[in-house]
Motif scaffolding. Structure first.
Motif, PDB file in Angstrom:
ATOM      1  N   THR A  87     110.206 112.137   8.498  1.00 10.59           N
ATOM      2  CA  THR A  87     111.057 111.918   9.721  1.00 10.59           C
ATOM      3  C   THR A  87     111.336 113.391  10.446  1.00 10.59           C
ATOM      4  OG1 THR A  87     113.065 111.963   8.448  1.00 10.59           O
ATOM      5  CG2 THR A  87     112.205 109.973   9.111  1.00 10.59           C
ATOM      6  N   ILE A  88     111.581 114.491   9.504  1.00  9.92           N
ATOM      7  CA  ILE A  88     111.880 116.076  10.059  1.00  9.92           C
ATOM      8  C   ILE A  88     110.984 116.756   9.097  1.00  9.92           C
ATOM      9  CG2 ILE A  88     114.336 115.211  10.726  1.00  9.92           C
ATOM     10  CD1 ILE A  88     115.304 116.499   8.317  1.00  9.92           C
ATOM     11  N   VAL A 110     107.290 112.380  12.100  1.00  3.42           N
ATOM     12  CA  VAL A 110     107.217 111.400  13.115  1.00  3.42           C
ATOM     13  C   VAL A 110     108.375 111.531  13.917  1.00  3.42           C
ATOM     14  CG1 VAL A 110     108.297 109.751  11.625  1.00  3.42           C
ATOM     15  CG2 VAL A 110     106.723 109.084  13.536  1.00  3.42           C
ATOM     16  N   GLY A 111     109.733 111.903  13.352  1.00  3.68           N
ATOM     17  CA  GLY A 111     111.014 111.861  14.060  1.00  3.68           C
ATOM     18  C   GLY A 111     111.116 113.045  14.959  1.00  3.68           C
ATOM     19  N   LEU A 112     109.742 113.947  15.120  1.00  6.14           N
ATOM     20  CA  LEU A 112     110.055 115.053  16.042  1.00  6.14           C
ATOM     21  C   LEU A 112     108.969 115.046  17.194  1.00  6.14           C
ATOM     22  CD1 LEU A 112     110.777 117.953  13.527  1.00  6.14           C
ATOM     23  CD2 LEU A 112     112.325 116.823  14.804  1.00  6.14           C
ATOM     24  N   ALA A 148     101.871 111.555  14.589  1.00  2.00           N
ATOM     25  CA  ALA A 148     101.697 110.865  13.561  1.00  2.00           C
ATOM     26  C   ALA A 148     101.324 109.194  14.388  1.00  2.00           C
ATOM     27  CB  ALA A 148     102.772 110.611  12.759  1.00  2.00           C
ATOM     28  N   PHE A 149     101.752 108.976  15.179  1.00  2.00           N
ATOM     29  CA  PHE A 149     101.802 107.605  15.667  1.00  2.00           C
ATOM     30  C   PHE A 149     100.014 107.655  16.320  1.00  2.00           C
ATOM     31  CE2 PHE A 149     106.097 108.038  16.729  1.00  2.00           C
ATOM     32  CZ  PHE A 149     106.816 106.736  16.120  1.00  2.00           C
ATOM     33  N   ALA A 150      99.517 108.455  16.746  1.00  4.73           N
ATOM     34  CA  ALA A 150      98.127 108.612  17.222  1.00  4.73           C
ATOM     35  C   ALA A 150      97.437 108.536  16.105  1.00  4.73           C
ATOM     36  CB  ALA A 150      97.758 109.852  17.732  1.00  4.73           C
TER      37      ALA A 150
END
Length: 819
Positions: free
Chosen positions: A587-588, A702-704, A708-710
């Motif tokens: 996430t971070i 992914v939190g920043l 990662a979504f791609a």
């Protein structure tokens, strides 16, 4: 089914057992903090006990006696007024003992408003009679003010004295000191005084203030309901002074009672003297009244006066009767003489009438009657002689009647006089009963006054004797005593409290830190907030960001092997035998993605599989330190922008891992998000999946960013990294949202930087990956860098001093705080 125990029940029991064990271990690992807290608290308690003023208590008892001078049913008024007929009221006696007047008297007589101290480095101590000097005489200008004099450089001749910040002056013992507060004479208490540099102080306070201080520490209570004994106790920093105060208090209490009795005796004597004068005057007044009752000096009492007037009345009554008889005789004579038939008859002699004129007249009348009779006898016929005699007789008859009338008037006057006298005597005798009543009343009054006078004389003598020999109703049973053991501070209780405080403070501090902590600490923090499976747990490691698995048998290497096994079960079966792709994200930043990715790729390579490690954080120029002489001119960015179509141009290899290919980031692109969703991405992964058995993607947080979504569509499983003591608990909710929204495939968790010991120890579900077993290379905790520990480390990890996390450049104090 009977006898069947569900998994849930087993897990619950195990969780409870683990929770108790974990809680105990949570505090036991902070044993140095407890020891430090104990040392500080017990040390502080000892310092406090050393320098705090100790409080001692002195005790004494006073017997309250009844009134022995007079019994409760005595009707003697003077005795009651003098000694009182009172029942013992203990409550009144208790208040009298605590009265300000009595305490001020005790302070004044015992000079307890003058106190002696020696001055130490930290504290001062009251010396009382142990002081080498004392105030012999004081003539103060204002006794209500407080002051203090300090004495230094004491020797056998004298000392130096100082008041406040004024300069010090030398004086000899016994000298009169003319000071602003008055004239003082200070003497030495013993014959010889050794030279002393210790300062001593004489402090003087007002009588009222000193008595209030004593009153505050004085406790007065009844010993029991069945006795008349009063128990006194006084707290003080000097027990000898407290005992002397109690002794003097008991003495002055008894002396006050004696003085009160003497005062009452003197008042009673004055009262009796006044009453004696009044009673004496009353007796004189009664005698004067009795004297005035008898106006005639011949009478001394009622009886003699009554006898006198009775005799007078009787005599007058007899004479009155005689006068009535004589008056009746005169009337008879008068009637007889007036009767013409008796004209020439002799008048009978008036017996009892003592009037000589009347007797002479009647005698002359009778003589003339005799002459007529003789003449008539001689001259029977009328003749001049007879006529002359008869004329003479008629004339004498008139004289007789006149004499009778005169005598009659005389007797009438006598009767009137006798009647008046009788009336007077009757009046006098009528006053006799009233006088008798008055006399009896005066007699009674006089007798009463005389008895009262004698009684007062007797009581005056008794009171005068009692005033000299007055004895108090109060007496001290024993002299005041005290224990050398202070009642305050309570050493045992304070040390016990310090001991408990030494335990409670660390526990409270740790508990407070736990309450304030928002980081992931234990496996329970995950299990309570998510049902996402945990693929593995990696222990803390100091000093490297290299691939540590290689062929090492260290604990961390075993942990990566276990994670590999878990992931092999979790990875889905791919079609056409293409590579299995793992997307590693968090996430971070700073949670250890790169370290996990590199070692996870390394541990897959150990199975002799072709593995590709992709450093897909296109926003951050970073690479593994184990790649020597690296040049950041070729990498994934070069392929995605079309500068090369050959993977061999952007791949890096390691001698230790021949089946592991590393694809670095390359130059940082200005548009990483657009590159990752372009057509070149599909080509890139198609080639990778064709050439490799496993692909490990090290992506951005992914939190920043959204990188990662791609990458999600190319991954078969998503491994979210959580770092103990670093990742926030609320990040778990974020991961849960990602799972529920299905934005990532097959999400699993990995816990990094686990501290298996120390104050932030991590506790899992119960399996320990062999931590508690001996692998032949060292016991538990010796094969890896234990957090904050000085344990011996595996030589494999002793090469680099730099940690593998992104926050490796933290300050020293921040790292200490984390620990």
């Amino acid at each position: 089914m009977p006898g069947y125990i569900s998994d849930t029940s087993l897990q619950s029991n195990k969780a409870n057992s683990t929770s108790i064990r974990d809680t105990l271990q949570r505090y036991l690992v902070n044993l140095p903090l407890f020891i430090l807290s104990m040392v500080v608290c017990l040390g502080g308690a000892n310092i406090y006990l050393r320098y705090i003023d100790k409080v001692f208590v002195a005790n004494s008892q006073i017997l309250v006696g009844g009134t022995s001078a007079v019994s409760a049913n005595n009707s003697d008024l003077v005795s009651q007024g003098l000694f009182g007929v009172r029942a013992i009221n203990i409550e009144n006696e208790l208040e009298l003992l605590r009265s300000k007047k009595l305490l001020e008297r005790v302070v004044r007589k015992g000079q307890f408003n003058i106190r002696y101290f020696n001055i130490g480095t930290i504290k001062r101590m009251e010396l009382y009679n142990g002081s080498p000097l004392f105030l012999s005489h004081a003539q103060l200008l204002d006794s209500a003010s407080n002051w203090a004099i300090q004495f230094t450089e004491l020797d056998n001749k004298g000392a130096m004295y100082r008041i406040g910040k004024m300069p010090a002056h030398k004086f000899n013992w016994g000298d009169t000191l003319n000071l602003p507060m008055g004239k003082l004479v200070v003497k030495k208490r013993t014959k010889r005084i050794g030279k002393s540099e210790t300062p001593h102080t004489i402090e003087f306070s007002s009588i009222k203030e000193a008595s209030e201080e004593i009153r505050a520490g004085l406790s007065v209570k009844s010993l029991s309901n069945k006795t008349t004994i009063i128990s006194l106790s006084l707290t003080s920093s000097n027990p000898a002074r407290a005992a002397d105060i109690l002794n003097l208090l008991g003495y002055e209490f008894a002396e006050q009672d004696v003085e009160l009795k003497r005062e009452i005796s003197i008042s009673t004597l004055n009262f009796i003297d006044d009453r004696l004068r009044i009673v004496s005057n009353d007796i004189h007044r009664i005698d004067s009244s009795k004297t005035r009752l008898y106006s005639n000096p011949r009478f001394q009492d009622i009886a003699s006066e009554l006898a006198y007037y009775q005799g007078k009345y009787g005599t007058t009554e007899n004479r009155l009767e005689e006068s009535f008889i004589d008056t009746a005789v005169i009337r008879l004579l008068e009637d007889y003489v007036k009767d013409n038939r008796n004209k020439f008859r002799k008048i009978f002699s008036p017996l009892g009438l003592g009037d000589p004129t009347l007797s002479a007249t009647i005698s002359r009348y009778n003589e003339i009657i005799t002459e007529r009779d003789k003449a008539a006898f001689e001259n029977p016929d009328e003749n001049i002689i007879m006529t002359a005699i008869e004329n003479k007789l008629e004339s004498m008859r008139s004289n007789v009647l006149i004499s009778l009338a005169n005598v009659k008037k005389a007797y009438a006057l006598r009767i009137q006089i006798f009647n008046e006298r009788n009336n007077e005597y009757e009046l006098k005798m009528g006053e006799i009963p009233d006088k008798n009543t008055i006399e009896m009343e005066l007699k009674k009054q006089k007798e009463l006054k005389e008895r009262l006078y004698l009684y007062l004389l007797q009581k005056r003598e008794e009171t005068a004797i009692g005033a000299i020999s007055s004895k108090s109703n109060y007496s001290n049973i024993d002299a005041a005593s005290f224990s050398p053991v202070p009642i305050e501070p309570k050493e045992t209780q304070i040390k016990n409290f310090a001991f408990l405080l030494g335990l409670v403070v660390p526990i409270g501090l740790l508990y407070l830190l736990d309450l304030l902590n928002d980081k992931i600490i234990s496996r329970n923090d995950l299990s309570n907030k998510t049902d996402i499976p945990v693929a593995g747990e990696i222990s803390h490691l100091d000093g490297t960001d290299e691939i540590v698995v290689n062929k090492s048998r260290s604990i961390i290497a075993e942990q990566f092997r276990i994670m590999r096994s878990n992931l092999q079960f979790m990875l889905p079966v791919t079609r056409d035998g293409k590579a299995k792709t793992l997307l590693v994200t968090s996430t971070i930043s700073g949670e250890g993605k790169s370290f996990i990715s590199a070692n996870l790729a390394g541990v897959f390579e150990l199975t002799e599989k072709k593995v590709a490690l992709l450093e897909f954080d296109l926003r951050k120029l970073k690479s593994l330190k184990i790649i020597k002489n690296e040049e950041f001119n070729k990498g994934i960015t070069n392929f995605l922008i079309g500068q090369t179509d050959s993977l061999k141009e952007i791949v890096y290899t390691l001698d230790e891992f021949p089946n592991l290919d590393i694809y670095k980031t390359g130059p940082l692109p200005p548009n990483p998000s657009e590159l990752m969703i372009g057509d070149r991405m599909d080509l890139f992964f198609e080639k990778l999946k064709h050439d490799y058995d496993y692909i490990v993607i090290d992506s951005a947080p992914v939190g920043l960013v959204s990188d990662a979504f791609a990458l999600n569509k190319y991954a078969d499983i998503t491994l979210f990294i959580m770092r103990q003591r670093f990742s926030l608990k609320k990040q778990i909710d974020f991961v849960n949202d990602l799972k529920e929204s299905k934005k990532f495939k097959n999400i699993v968790l990995a816990i990094n930087d686990i501290n298996l010991s120390g104050k932030y120890g991590y506790y899992g579900y119960g399996y320990s990956y062999g931590y508690q077993y001996n692998y032949g290379y060292g016991s538990y905790g010796a094969g890896y860098g234990s957090y904050g520990s000085t344990a011996k480390r595996d030589p494999y990890f002793s090469g680099s001093p730099n940690p593998y996390f992104d926050d490796k450049k933290q300050s020293f104090w921040k790292r200490i705080w984390r620990r």
